[in-house]
Design an enzyme around this catalytic site. Structure first.
Site, PDB file in Angstrom:
ATOM      1  CB  ALA A   1     -26.911 -57.172  -4.252  1.00 16.25           C
TER       2      ALA A   1
ATOM      3  NE  ARG B   1     -34.934 -38.378  -1.951  1.00 16.87           N
ATOM      4  CZ  ARG B   1     -35.521 -37.499  -2.745  1.00 16.87           C
ATOM      5  NH1 ARG B   1     -36.086 -36.434  -2.242  1.00 16.87           N
ATOM      6  NH2 ARG B   1     -35.532 -37.672  -4.050  1.00 16.87           N
TER       7      ARG B   1
ATOM      8  CG  ASN C   1     -32.263 -46.499   5.031  1.00 20.30           C
ATOM      9  OD1 ASN C   1     -32.569 -47.664   5.257  1.00 20.30           O
ATOM     10  ND2 ASN C   1     -32.641 -45.877   3.933  1.00 20.30           N
TER      11      ASN C   1
ATOM     12  CB  VAL D   1     -26.308 -44.410  -3.051  1.00 21.28           C
ATOM     13  CG1 VAL D   1     -27.496 -44.240  -3.994  1.00 21.28           C
ATOM     14  CG2 VAL D   1     -25.002 -44.348  -3.843  1.00 21.28           C
TER      15      VAL D   1
ATOM     16  NE  ARG E   1     -34.912 -38.399 -11.261  1.00 24.83           N
ATOM     17  CZ  ARG E   1     -34.893 -38.939 -10.051  1.00 24.83           C
ATOM     18  NH1 ARG E   1     -34.788 -38.165  -8.983  1.00 24.83           N
ATOM     19  NH2 ARG E   1     -35.009 -40.239  -9.893  1.00 24.83           N
TER      20      ARG E   1
ATOM     21  CG  HIS F   1     -31.286 -36.394  -2.942  1.00 24.34           C
ATOM     22  ND1 HIS F   1     -31.582 -36.037  -4.231  1.00 24.34           N
ATOM     23  CD2 HIS F   1     -31.661 -37.693  -2.834  1.00 24.34           C
ATOM     24  CE1 HIS F   1     -32.098 -37.079  -4.865  1.00 24.34           C
ATOM     25  NE2 HIS F   1     -32.158 -38.092  -4.025  1.00 24.34           N
TER      26      HIS F   1
HETATM   27  N1  LIG Z   1     -29.119 -40.620  -3.475  1.00 22.61           N
HETATM   28  C1  LIG Z   1     -30.022 -40.817  -4.414  1.00 22.61           C
HETATM   29  O1  LIG Z   1     -30.216 -39.990  -5.280  1.00 22.61           O
HETATM   30  C2  LIG Z   1     -30.796 -42.110  -4.431  1.00 22.61           C
HETATM   31  C3  LIG Z   1     -31.456 -42.539  -5.591  1.00 22.61           C
HETATM   32  C4  LIG Z   1     -32.127 -43.769  -5.568  1.00 22.61           C
HETATM   33  C5  LIG Z   1     -32.169 -44.542  -4.403  1.00 22.61           C
HETATM   34  N2  LIG Z   1     -31.537 -44.073  -3.297  1.00 22.61           N
HETATM   35  C6  LIG Z   1     -31.536 -44.843  -2.049  1.00 22.61           C
HETATM   36  O2  LIG Z   1     -30.626 -45.918  -2.208  1.00 22.61           O
HETATM   37  C7  LIG Z   1     -31.011 -46.997  -1.361  1.00 22.61           C
HETATM   38  C8  LIG Z   1     -31.128 -48.280  -2.190  1.00 22.61           C
HETATM   39  O3  LIG Z   1     -32.179 -48.172  -3.134  1.00 22.61           O
HETATM   40  P1  LIG Z   1     -32.601 -49.441  -3.999  1.00 22.61           P
HETATM   41  O4  LIG Z   1     -33.679 -49.017  -4.908  1.00 22.61           O
HETATM   42  O5  LIG Z   1     -31.406 -50.119  -4.557  1.00 22.61           O
HETATM   43  O6  LIG Z   1     -33.217 -50.379  -2.849  1.00 22.61           O
HETATM   44  P2  LIG Z   1     -33.319 -51.957  -2.840  1.00 22.61           P
HETATM   45  O7  LIG Z   1     -34.299 -52.311  -1.770  1.00 22.61           O
HETATM   46  O8  LIG Z   1     -33.556 -52.473  -4.208  1.00 22.61           O
HETATM   47  O9  LIG Z   1     -31.862 -52.418  -2.371  1.00 22.61           O
HETATM   48  C9  LIG Z   1     -31.356 -52.196  -1.114  1.00 22.61           C
HETATM   49  C10 LIG Z   1     -30.585 -53.437  -0.719  1.00 22.61           C
HETATM   50  O10 LIG Z   1     -29.891 -53.186   0.506  1.00 22.61           O
HETATM   51  C11 LIG Z   1     -29.835 -54.423   1.175  1.00 22.61           C
HETATM   52  N3  LIG Z   1     -29.499 -54.257   2.579  1.00 22.61           N
HETATM   53  C12 LIG Z   1     -30.285 -53.879   3.612  1.00 22.61           C
HETATM   54  N4  LIG Z   1     -29.580 -53.861   4.750  1.00 22.61           N
HETATM   55  C13 LIG Z   1     -28.313 -54.230   4.443  1.00 22.61           C
HETATM   56  C14 LIG Z   1     -27.127 -54.389   5.187  1.00 22.61           C
HETATM   57  N5  LIG Z   1     -27.104 -54.148   6.511  1.00 22.61           N
HETATM   58  N6  LIG Z   1     -26.010 -54.787   4.555  1.00 22.61           N
HETATM   59  C15 LIG Z   1     -26.016 -55.017   3.217  1.00 22.61           C
HETATM   60  N7  LIG Z   1     -27.117 -54.868   2.447  1.00 22.61           N
HETATM   61  C16 LIG Z   1     -28.251 -54.485   3.058  1.00 22.61           C
HETATM   62  C17 LIG Z   1     -31.208 -55.019   0.958  1.00 22.61           C
HETATM   63  O11 LIG Z   1     -31.215 -56.424   1.193  1.00 22.61           O
HETATM   64  C18 LIG Z   1     -31.467 -54.659  -0.499  1.00 22.61           C
HETATM   65  O12 LIG Z   1     -31.090 -55.702  -1.390  1.00 22.61           O
HETATM   66  C19 LIG Z   1     -32.323 -46.555  -0.702  1.00 22.61           C
HETATM   67  O13 LIG Z   1     -32.055 -45.994   0.556  1.00 22.61           O
HETATM   68  C20 LIG Z   1     -32.846 -45.476  -1.652  1.00 22.61           C
HETATM   69  O14 LIG Z   1     -33.719 -44.583  -1.030  1.00 22.61           O
HETATM   70  C21 LIG Z   1     -30.862 -42.888  -3.291  1.00 22.61           C
END
Ligand SMILES: NC(=O)c1ccc[n+]([C@@H]2O[C@H](COP(=O)([O-])OP(=O)(O)OC[C@H]3O[C@@H](n4cnc5c(N)ncnc54)[C@H](O)[C@@H]3O)[C@@H](O)[C@H]2O)c1
Length: 307
Positions: A10, A88, A95, A118, A151, A175
């Site tokens: 979230a 990354r 992760n 994601v 983008r 990515h």
């Molecule tokens: N694929 C893409 O193009 C892309 C783009 C943006 C971000 N991302 C990735 O997406 C992920 C999330 O990014 P964000 O900006 O929302 O980060 P964020 O830190 O705002 O949110 C991540 C959330 O995951 C929660 N979390 C951690 N471990 C958990 C678990 N075991 N169970 C449930 N929830 C858990 C955290 O408490 C946190 O609230 C990151 O890995 C980021 O690198 C990928």
């Protein structure tokens, strides 16, 4: 709503994706996070916007998976985001543990779900979800190409002073730093961009697209979420409404593009069954080499995985 989506994580991407899904009334959403109060609080806040925004889809938040049962689709955003100077790839071990845990907990209640990954590093996290879930490749894929292409589309629209709606762009590959933007298959109003912009300008747009994630990280000190969540929701919509859009997604290759056993960004047909087809386009020798280099970088990460 007819459909149910679980969003795990979230944080910035997860909460914004959940918000977009309910606002568009695509599905009811259950959002899960380990931080106490956060999924519940965000869900309540978004639901309190419903009378003003006028949507009747439901969003609920919890720290457990009871409320997620019967989901058609699960979006996995749980993880730690990239910090400035961190690649990354540095994220892989931490992760991978999080994504494995999420898949093990969410699938028993939603055995028919499609998984959209994601969390970064994206291609490696897709592989973690595939291995841990044991699901066929049709049901485990990742979001990246739509974001990277969006983008590039914005940079093209801005450079040419045209509507974003008239733009189409193709970004393939992993990515990461080795993604493969393809100007030859990118068009504005159906006209190849190679005929609309000089080489130097196009090269600059390709470079900015490749560095697009880092550009935002340097500004925000954390990774992007508005464009990533929009990209996720386009995928969710194409699956649940069975639109069969052709979209660049991270899919598990089994012979396509001459490669196997690797997740890579390629054009896919996304419908109710998930990845219904991987579309193969003709590539020049140079483009093919760039795609293979990208696959090599993804495979290196696969080797680190312990799942
Ligand atoms: N694929 C893409 O193009 C892309 C783009 C943006 C971000 N991302 C990735 O997406 C992920 C999330 O990014 P964000 O900006 O929302 O980060 P964020 O830190 O705002 O949110 C991540 C959330 O995951 C929660 N979390 C951690 N471990 C958990 C678990 N075991 N169970 C449930 N929830 C858990 C955290 O408490 C946190 O609230 C990151 O890995 C980021 O690198 C990928």
């Amino acid at each position: 709503m007819q459909h149910k989506v679980t969003v795990v994580g979230a944080g910035n991407v997860g909460a914004t994706a959940a918000q977009r899904i309910v606002e568009k009334e695509i599905a009811d959403v259950a959002i899960v996070d380990i931080i106490e109060g956060v999924p519940q609080g965000k869900a309540l806040d978004i639901m309190e916007s419903a009378p003003v925004e006028r949507f009747d889809a439901r969003l609920s938040g919890s720290n457990g998976y009871e409320g997620t049962a019967g989901s058609d689709l699960v979006v996995i955003t749980a993880g730690v985001p990239r910090k400035p100077g961190m690649s990354r790839d540095d994220l892989v071990t931490i992760n991978a543990g999080i994504v494995s845990d999420v898949v093990r907990k969410v699938l028993p209640g939603s055995p028919k779900a499609i998984l959209i990954v994601v969390s970064n590093p994206l291609d490696a996290m897709c592989e973690v979800a595939r291995r841990v879930s044991g699901l066929p490749r049709e049901r485990v894929f990742g979001m990246a190409g739509i974001l990277d292409s969006a983008r590039m589309r914005w940079f093209l629209a801005d450079a040419l002073g045209v509507s974003v709606e008239s733009t189409h762009a193709f970004v393939l590959g992993g990515h990461g730093d080795t993604m493969v933007p393809l100007p030859r298959y990118s068009t504005v109003g159906g006209i190849p961009v190679t005929e609309l912009l000089p080489r130097e300008k196009l090269d600059a747009i390709v470079k900015r697209t490749r560095d697009g994630g880092a550009e935002i990280v340097n500004l925000l000190k954390t990774s992007a979420w508005y464009a990533p969540s929009a990209a996720v929701v386009e995928m969710v919509d194409s699956v649940l409404r069975d639109k069969k859009k052709i979209l660049p997604c991270a899919a598990y290759l089994q012979g396509e593009y001459g490669m196997s056993d690797v997740y890579l960004g390629v054009p896919v047909k996304l419908g109710r069954k998930g990845v219904e087809q991987i579309v193969e386009i003709a590539l020049t020798a140079e483009e093919k080499a760039a795609l293979e280099k990208s696959a090599g970088a993804v495979r290196e990460l696969f080797q680190i995985l312990k799942v």
